[in-house]
Write an enzyme that holds these catalytic residues in place. Structure first.
Site, PDB file in Angstrom:
ATOM      1  N   CYS A   1      37.121 -23.830  11.380  1.00 15.43           N
ATOM      2  CA  CYS A   1      36.833 -24.585  10.083  1.00 15.43           C
ATOM      3  C   CYS A   1      37.271 -23.459   8.825  1.00 15.43           C
ATOM      4  CB  CYS A   1      35.382 -24.514  10.083  1.00 15.43           C
ATOM      5  SG  CYS A   1      34.537 -25.457   8.475  1.00 15.43           S
TER       6      CYS A   1
ATOM      7  N   CYS B   1      34.601 -22.835   6.231  1.00 13.22           N
ATOM      8  CA  CYS B   1      33.456 -22.258   6.630  1.00 13.22           C
ATOM      9  C   CYS B   1      33.852 -20.574   6.507  1.00 13.22           C
ATOM     10  CB  CYS B   1      33.270 -22.603   7.878  1.00 13.22           C
ATOM     11  SG  CYS B   1      32.682 -24.208   8.210  1.00 13.22           S
ATOM     12  N   ASP B   2      34.975 -20.283   7.243  1.00 16.02           N
ATOM     13  CA  ASP B   2      35.347 -19.040   7.316  1.00 16.02           C
ATOM     14  C   ASP B   2      36.468 -18.323   6.629  1.00 16.02           C
ATOM     15  OD1 ASP B   2      33.343 -18.897   9.456  1.00 16.02           O
ATOM     16  OD2 ASP B   2      34.574 -20.039  10.961  1.00 16.02           O
TER      17      ASP B   2
END
Length: 322
Positions: A137, A140-141
């Site tokens: 992701c 997300c990261d």
């Protein structure tokens, strides 16, 4: 085998399932929640969550899920560490069979989520679980790889979108694809091919992840990605590519095998719901989170749809005099 009856059953946890449980419990529905084989869902393998509102310094995925779980329990949610193995949506009340027993219910919220497809190397999934430099992701990261050289593997729209997004943080993004052409849309290909930060690696597949031992911010010894071993799919030659991060973008698989013959699914296997709601084609059956969302797949959107599902279920049960 005896069965117990409940007004509402929620299958699956994670942000969608737990949020649905919180709202349903506060509405007095006393929901029964089946946690399944991975209580808390995909966030339990995410080390840091910095984009969930309310946590100024971030929070670990497992801690966030534990907080949601405790909040659901506080309002009266009944949790079962059981895995649903069979669902019958063709009878009333609906019937469920788990690895432990049988249950009936007037309404169901499906929150079984979707699982990222991994490379099958073993090490990729392991490194993703403790912040070792592998993720599925980018939104997300991606922030954690600011100023680093990273790689994305895949050839569809998702892979190209991830690569373009990651150029905001990385000094260079290596896009690895096992063929010599993309499956992605033409517009996405044009943008990707023109970007100066993206380097293409055609006809390459990842055969091995090399790592180093280092310390995290807490002084703990951890294993981190250091390079990729690539195999040429044409001549079989091997090469090494030094990167600090790898984003696997070869797709997600919605966890919908339980419902394949009972609910309409889209071509990718996601549960179809009415636009602007969580309602499926079967009255009393609702879906929330990644199991019905192939577009956003974020913790906050999953939580929002869990709230929607609980409210939809409460209203439907009320209409039925339940």
């Amino acid at each position: 085998m005896t069965s117990t009856h409940h007004r509402l059953v929620i299958i699956g946890t994670g942000p969608a399932g737990y949020t649905a449980a919180i709202y349903a419990s506060r509405a007095g529905l006393e929901p029964l929640v089946f946690e399944g084989s991975q209580p808390g869902g995909q966030l339990t393998i995410t080390t840091e969550v910095e984009n969930f509102p309310g946590f100024t310094t971030g929070i670990s995925g497992p801690v966030l899920m534990e907080e949601m779980r405790e909040q659901a329990l506080r309002f009266g949610t009944k949790l079962r560490s059981e895995t649903v193995e069979k669902v019958d949506l063709k009878c009333r009340p609906f019937r469920l069979t788990t690895n432990v027993g049988e249950y009936t219910t007037e309404a169901i919220i499906i929150a079984t989520g979707a699982s990222a497809k991994w490379l099958g190397l073993g090490k990729d999934l392991e490194l993703s679980r403790h912040g070792g430099g592998v993720s599925a992701c980018a939104t997300c990261d991606g922030f954690f790889f600011r100023g680093m050289e990273i790689a994305v593997v895949g050839g569809g729209d998702t892979a190209l979108e991830e690569a373009l997004y990651l150029t905001k943080f990385a000094t260079k993004v290596h896009l690895i694809h096992r063929r010599d052409s993309f499956r992605a849309s033409k517009a996405m290909q044009v943008r990707t091919l023109a970007h100066e930060k993206i380097k293409l690696h055609w006809n390459k597949e990842i055969t091995h992840l090399q790592t180093i031992r280092t310390e995290n911010s807490f002084g703990e010894a951890v294993e981190k990605l250091s390079s990729l071993i690539l195999k040429d799919t044409v001549d079989g030659g091997l090469s090494s590519l030094s990167v600090k991060g790898l984003f696997v973008a070869i797709g997600h698989q919605p966890n919908t095998s339980l419902f394949e013959d009972q609910l309409p699914l889209d071509p990718s296997g996601y549960v179809l719901v009415e636009k602007g709601s969580s309602r499926t084609i079967i009255p009393g059956v609702f879906a929330a989170g990644d199991v019905a969302d192939h577009t956003y797949r974020q913790a906050i959107t999953a939580a929002g749809s869990g709230c929607m599902a609980a409210i939809d279920a409460e209203r439907w049960l009320g209409e039925q005099g339940q």
